[in-house]
Structure formats: structure tokens, C-alpha cells
Write a protein that holds these residues in place. Sequence first.
Motif, PDB file in Angstrom:
ATOM      1  N   PHE A 152      43.166  42.094  42.211  1.00  0.00           N
ATOM      2  CA  PHE A 152      41.928  42.141  41.441  1.00  0.00           C
ATOM      3  C   PHE A 152      41.557  40.735  40.957  1.00  0.00           C
ATOM      4  CE2 PHE A 152      39.361  42.698  37.664  1.00  0.00           C
ATOM      5  CZ  PHE A 152      38.373  43.543  38.154  1.00  0.00           C
ATOM      6  N   ILE A 153      42.560  40.007  40.486  1.00  0.00           N
ATOM      7  CA  ILE A 153      42.277  38.682  39.922  1.00  0.00           C
ATOM      8  C   ILE A 153      41.980  37.653  41.014  1.00  0.00           C
ATOM      9  CG2 ILE A 153      43.406  36.749  38.715  1.00  0.00           C
ATOM     10  CD1 ILE A 153      42.271  39.090  36.975  1.00  0.00           C
ATOM     11  N   LYS A 154      42.821  37.605  42.045  1.00  0.00           N
ATOM     12  CA  LYS A 154      42.672  36.534  43.054  1.00  0.00           C
ATOM     13  C   LYS A 154      41.574  36.857  44.070  1.00  0.00           C
ATOM     14  CE  LYS A 154      44.767  32.887  45.286  1.00  0.00           C
ATOM     15  NZ  LYS A 154      44.542  32.978  46.673  1.00  0.00           N
ATOM     16  N   ASP A 155      41.462  38.120  44.454  1.00  0.00           N
ATOM     17  CA  ASP A 155      40.539  38.451  45.545  1.00  0.00           C
ATOM     18  C   ASP A 155      39.170  38.922  45.061  1.00  0.00           C
ATOM     19  OD1 ASP A 155      42.646  37.917  47.272  1.00  0.00           O
ATOM     20  OD2 ASP A 155      43.379  39.969  47.199  1.00  0.00           O
ATOM     21  N   ILE A 156      39.098  39.419  43.843  1.00  0.00           N
ATOM     22  CA  ILE A 156      37.799  39.905  43.335  1.00  0.00           C
ATOM     23  C   ILE A 156      37.282  38.966  42.237  1.00  0.00           C
ATOM     24  CG2 ILE A 156      36.566  41.846  42.246  1.00  0.00           C
ATOM     25  CD1 ILE A 156      37.630  42.826  44.859  1.00  0.00           C
ATOM     26  N   TYR A 157      38.058  38.854  41.156  1.00  0.00           N
ATOM     27  CA  TYR A 157      37.578  38.095  39.987  1.00  0.00           C
ATOM     28  C   TYR A 157      37.363  36.614  40.320  1.00  0.00           C
ATOM     29  CZ  TYR A 157      37.671  36.224  35.189  1.00  0.00           C
ATOM     30  OH  TYR A 157      37.372  35.563  34.020  1.00  0.00           O
ATOM     31  N   ALA A 158      38.375  35.993  40.934  1.00  0.00           N
ATOM     32  CA  ALA A 158      38.275  34.545  41.213  1.00  0.00           C
ATOM     33  C   ALA A 158      37.262  34.243  42.310  1.00  0.00           C
ATOM     34  CB  ALA A 158      39.647  33.996  41.594  1.00  0.00           C
ATOM     35  N   VAL A 159      36.992  35.177  43.183  1.00  0.00           N
ATOM     36  CA  VAL A 159      36.055  34.940  44.289  1.00  0.00           C
ATOM     37  C   VAL A 159      34.618  35.226  43.854  1.00  0.00           C
ATOM     38  CG1 VAL A 159      35.349  35.730  46.592  1.00  0.00           C
ATOM     39  CG2 VAL A 159      37.771  35.355  46.092  1.00  0.00           C
ATOM     40  N   HIS A 160      34.414  36.347  43.148  1.00  0.00           N
ATOM     41  CA  HIS A 160      33.044  36.779  42.863  1.00  0.00           C
ATOM     42  C   HIS A 160      32.563  36.447  41.449  1.00  0.00           C
ATOM     43  CE1 HIS A 160      32.728  38.958  46.644  1.00  0.00           C
ATOM     44  NE2 HIS A 160      33.980  39.351  46.440  1.00  0.00           N
ATOM     45  N   PHE A 161      33.484  36.346  40.490  1.00  0.00           N
ATOM     46  CA  PHE A 161      33.037  36.163  39.102  1.00  0.00           C
ATOM     47  C   PHE A 161      33.375  34.792  38.520  1.00  0.00           C
ATOM     48  CE2 PHE A 161      33.698  40.731  39.761  1.00  0.00           C
ATOM     49  CZ  PHE A 161      32.431  41.204  39.445  1.00  0.00           C
ATOM     50  N   ARG A 162      34.534  34.243  38.839  1.00  0.00           N
ATOM     51  CA  ARG A 162      34.932  32.951  38.239  1.00  0.00           C
ATOM     52  C   ARG A 162      35.539  32.053  39.315  1.00  0.00           C
ATOM     53  NH1 ARG A 162      34.235  30.318  33.818  1.00  0.00           N
ATOM     54  NH2 ARG A 162      36.445  29.953  33.373  1.00  0.00           N
ATOM     55  N   PRO A 163      34.706  31.568  40.238  1.00  0.00           N
ATOM     56  CA  PRO A 163      35.253  30.764  41.340  1.00  0.00           C
ATOM     57  C   PRO A 163      35.991  29.503  40.881  1.00  0.00           C
ATOM     58  CG  PRO A 163      32.967  31.379  41.766  1.00  0.00           C
ATOM     59  CD  PRO A 163      33.257  31.754  40.352  1.00  0.00           C
ATOM     60  N   GLY A 164      35.606  28.951  39.748  1.00  0.00           N
ATOM     61  CA  GLY A 164      36.233  27.695  39.329  1.00  0.00           C
ATOM     62  C   GLY A 164      37.381  27.877  38.342  1.00  0.00           C
ATOM     63  N   ALA A 165      37.828  29.099  38.127  1.00  0.00           N
ATOM     64  CA  ALA A 165      38.835  29.357  37.087  1.00  0.00           C
ATOM     65  C   ALA A 165      40.162  28.675  37.412  1.00  0.00           C
ATOM     66  CB  ALA A 165      39.050  30.864  36.940  1.00  0.00           C
ATOM     67  N   SER A 166      40.834  28.217  36.355  1.00  0.00           N
ATOM     68  CA  SER A 166      42.135  27.562  36.563  1.00  0.00           C
ATOM     69  C   SER A 166      43.208  28.618  36.842  1.00  0.00           C
ATOM     70  CB  SER A 166      42.518  26.766  35.320  1.00  0.00           C
ATOM     71  OG  SER A 166      42.769  27.668  34.259  1.00  0.00           O
ATOM     72  N   GLU A 167      44.337  28.167  37.387  1.00  0.00           N
ATOM     73  CA  GLU A 167      45.461  29.082  37.682  1.00  0.00           C
ATOM     74  C   GLU A 167      45.955  29.738  36.387  1.00  0.00           C
ATOM     75  OE1 GLU A 167      48.038  29.069  40.639  1.00  0.00           O
ATOM     76  OE2 GLU A 167      46.217  28.855  41.809  1.00  0.00           O
ATOM     77  N   SER A 168      45.985  28.941  35.320  1.00  0.00           N
ATOM     78  CA  SER A 168      46.464  29.441  34.039  1.00  0.00           C
ATOM     79  C   SER A 168      45.565  30.574  33.532  1.00  0.00           C
ATOM     80  CB  SER A 168      46.503  28.280  33.054  1.00  0.00           C
ATOM     81  OG  SER A 168      46.647  28.752  31.778  1.00  0.00           O
ATOM     82  N   GLU A 169      44.239  30.368  33.653  1.00  0.00           N
ATOM     83  CA  GLU A 169      43.291  31.395  33.207  1.00  0.00           C
ATOM     84  C   GLU A 169      43.430  32.661  34.050  1.00  0.00           C
ATOM     85  OE1 GLU A 169      39.116  30.262  33.415  1.00  0.00           O
ATOM     86  OE2 GLU A 169      38.556  32.385  33.300  1.00  0.00           O
TER      87      GLU A 169
END
Lengths: 507, 72
Positions: free
Chosen positions: A360-377
Motif C-alpha cells: 500500500f505504501i510503496k506501490d500505491i501511496y508513494a506512486v500516486h499520492f506522495r511521489p517525493g516522500a522520504s523513506e523515513s516518512e
Amino acid sequence: MSNVLPFGPGAWLFFSLYLSTLLLLGWIGRRARKEDSLQDFYLAGRGFGFFVLFLTLYATQYSGNTVFGVTGATYRIGFPWLIAVHYMLAIVVFFQVFAFKLQPLARERGYVTPVDFIRDRFSSRALATLASIVMIVALSNYLLAQLMTMGRALQGLAGPAGDIAYNYGVVGLALIMVIYGTLGGLRAIAWTDVIQGVVLFIGFLVLLILMLYQFGPISAATEVIAQNLDPARLERPNTPMLSEWLSYILLVGIGGALYPQAIQRMYSAKSVGKLRQSFAMMAFMPFVSVLIAFIVGIYALAYVPGLEGAASDQAMASILRIVQEQSFFGYALVVLIFSAVLAALMSTADSAMLSISSMFIKDIYAVHFRPGASESELTKMGKRCSWLVVGALTLLAIILKEQTSLIGLLDRKFDLLVQIAPAFMLGIHWMGLRTGPVLVGLIAGLTISLLLAFGPFDFIVDGKVWGFHPGLYGLVVNLACAVFGSLWLASRDITGSANSFLAESEE
Amino acid sequence: MNKTSSKSGAISYWVLAVYFLLLALIIPWYWPEGDARLLFGFPMWVLASLSALFLTSCFTAWLCLRDKGPED
């Protein structure tokens, strides 16, 4: 809870110590983290050797379904449910199709989730997102089944107070699992898997000895079945059921090999050699786990008559209750076996939870909602996601407690998961496989599987079409679209979207 | 990527043939329907099917162990 169940204070002290150890390992896992990254949290830094890798694979693959679902289905069907032993080995056979090639690739290219491979291989956001959704839905189904089994484990031992025990079981165990899982990530979960795997292995052996000690040889149980029940429970499966055998071997073999949590364990292996050694051991595990659960189902069929429908999933708990009431020795062994049951449930559920959160975090959230998010976030959001997922599914497990038999839940999950097979099992070997046809095939396969599974068709008997699961019909169409579509594009000299994965593979 | 070498993870045709043969032995279509003869407390068709499964386990373990990764 100790007022509800017929376990004494000694047993509860043992369970409490066992569950506290899991929490302690979660805390130690948190202290052992090397960096605040997705790779460290979800793959434990890719450093698992043979011992940890084998036990985490074993504890994760053998679940609550192995203990309760298989025993319950054997109780309902009899010896023809031997197929359960076969399909667990089929998973290891299908692992070989792609695992030894995927592991070094994952290390080289930094994959964290299974969908990372699909994104890298096919360069398609649509395909990657759809594959993520399929895997998340299938795995949520699996996690729900584990949570429901946690409740039923306590329900079966509770007698008249079963309903209250079910709710306490689901909520209490889910809470412990989510705490240690979010504290230490895969490192903590794999360490708890080592304990859980050992407890599970010993528990299965003790269970077999206990059945022999309490009820005598299996020949006596078989005699009881032959005299009192339908002879079909002893006979070779009839021709329609032989089709079901083939269907289960293919469906569970392919679908089980594509469990996201199993793929992430491949990623976390130290080397291909360690992975090969672990799979070699896994090839013999059906004989010391699911075969024993099957034998317990035969004993229950002979000596615990009268369980119907969803209640038959309590065959294991009911037979343990008889043993428990006979002697202190029997009681002590049931406590040990019950710990093994908890181990089977929690080790599978925690892995499913972590995989859902990572996808959910790597494939959905980081791709569609927060592309620039840090690894920590992303890691922090992943932990929150675990709490939300487990919370929602716990609620659902309580609402649905009387609704579905465990094998029914199992079937639907695999119908979906097998549709990912062309992308993984073919895509890793055949560079000619194109993105468009794979996406079309996946959509067609899912549509057919779901229509056949849930549509109002007269030709569907017991959730199957002529003995075969809907997912396999979907997979045939899916595979045909992917292969013939790719060949057609190649014949028209239409090149797919270029990417670094294909470029490097052609060098 | 090498598409044929077993070390690359691809499965060769003879391995597939052995698995098909084992699958044909695991599914007891060859056993007479309605036969419920017992041996050691198990129906005999169960023992035949389990024997084939054990061979499958041995073959799978052998396949896994015959090649080692480059760093092993």
C-alpha cells in the motif's frame, strides 16, 4: 479471558510468557534496525541465512488454515481431502519457476515489494497498480481468514462461552501481532517466526503422538468410519473430484508461490544458495505438518461426530478438548499444541499484514499520492497503515464470524492471485512478453474469475466449473492474451516501451 | 539473461516431463473407483498417492540443491 476458557492459571502463564516473548522480539528488532528505510523495515536488510529463512518460510506458509481448515475439510470430506497435502508441496514446486532468477535481480535492482519487479520489467503504472490492488485484496482476504481462525481457536475450546471467546481471541491476538510487527518490521517478524516455526514443528509432532496415545492407531479410527459413515469417505475420489484435485494443485501451487509475503522472503535471502537450501527443506514439510492435520481430521471424523457446516472447522479444537479433559498429561500437551496453533496463526497473519502495508505504501501511496516522500516518512506511514488494516479486518472478522467456511475464503484468494502468474512466471524468463497484452490478459483473467465465482450461473457447482476453480479459467484466457498478443505485436514489428530492465537483459 | 541454463532459474523440458509423470501418479485416477482396501489403517490408494508425493519432494529437493548460487 481466563474465566471464559477451561485453561488453568498455569496454562495462561505459559501463553502470556510466549506472547510476551513475541513483544520482546519486536522491541529487540526495533533496536537492531540499521537505518530508517523501507528496505531495512520490510526486508530486514536482505541478510537472512538458511536457518532464519527456512523457519520464516515454514512458519509463514503453514497457517491457521493448515491447522483448522485442513482438519475441518478432512472432517467433512474424509480421505479424498488428501489433496491438501499435495497442494502445499505444489507451492514449493512452482517457487522454482521464478524464485532463483528473481532473488538476485531483486538484490541488484533494489526491489522491496513484489510489484517493484512488475514496474521494473514492464514500465507500466497501470499494470503495476492493478497488480498491487489484486495482491492487496487477495492478502486482505488471507489476513481476514487468519483473524477469524484466531477467534475460532478460542471458540472451540470455550464451550458455551464461545462467542465471547471468539471476540477476545480476534482482538487480543491481533493487537499483539500489530505491536511487534510495527515495532521491528520483517526483522522482528522473522525472529518471531523462528520461535513460532520451532513451536509449530514440535506441536505437530506432539499432536500426532497425542492422537495415537489417546485414540489408538489410525486403523481403529478408519474402522469406525467404515462402519458408521458413508463409504465414500474412504474410497478413491470420484472422477469429478479428481478434476478438483488437479485444479487445487494448479491453483494453490501457482497462487501460493505468488504470495507477496513469500516473494518478499525471497528478496530478503542473503543469497540464492540459502534460498535453494530453504526450498529443499520446505519440500518435505507437508509430511510433518499438513499430513498430520489431515490425520487429526480423520480421528475427529471417527470420534467427534455431529459437527456441521462452519462448525466443522472446529474439529481440531473439539478433539483437543476431549484430550484435555482426560488427564493432566493430556492437558499439558494441549497447552503446547494450542501454542503451536497460535504460532501458525500469528506467524502467517503478521507476514500478511507487513506485506499489505508495504504494497500500500510503496506501490500505491508513494506512486500516486506522495511521489517525493522520504523513506523515513514512508516507513512511518507503513506502520500506521498496518494498524488501520488490522483494525478494519479485526472488525470484519467479528462481524463475519458465522458467515464463511475457511476453505471458501481460501479459494477466492487464489482465484485472484494466479492472475499475476504470467507477469511473474513468464515475464521473468521471456523478454518477448509485452506490457499491453499482459495488462489486457490480467483484466480479462480477473473479470472471468470474478464473474464465474460470483455470477448466478447454473453450471457452477460448489464454486467450481466442471471441477475446476474459476481462477484457472481466467488464467487460461489471461495467458492466451499475454502470449498471443505479444507474438502478434512482434509479428507486426511493434516494439514495447523500452526500459533499463529489457535493455540490460538483451546485453 | 540466459534463457536455458538451470542455474538461471529456468526449468528444462526433462524436468517438466518428470513433474508431469509424478503428477499423473499423485492423482489416483488409475486406482479402481469404489476400492476401499486398507493397509496400515490407510486406504491403499492414499498410500500410493503419498508415495508419489514423497518422490516429488525428493526430486524437488534434489533440483534445489544441485545448483548453487555464485556466492555460495
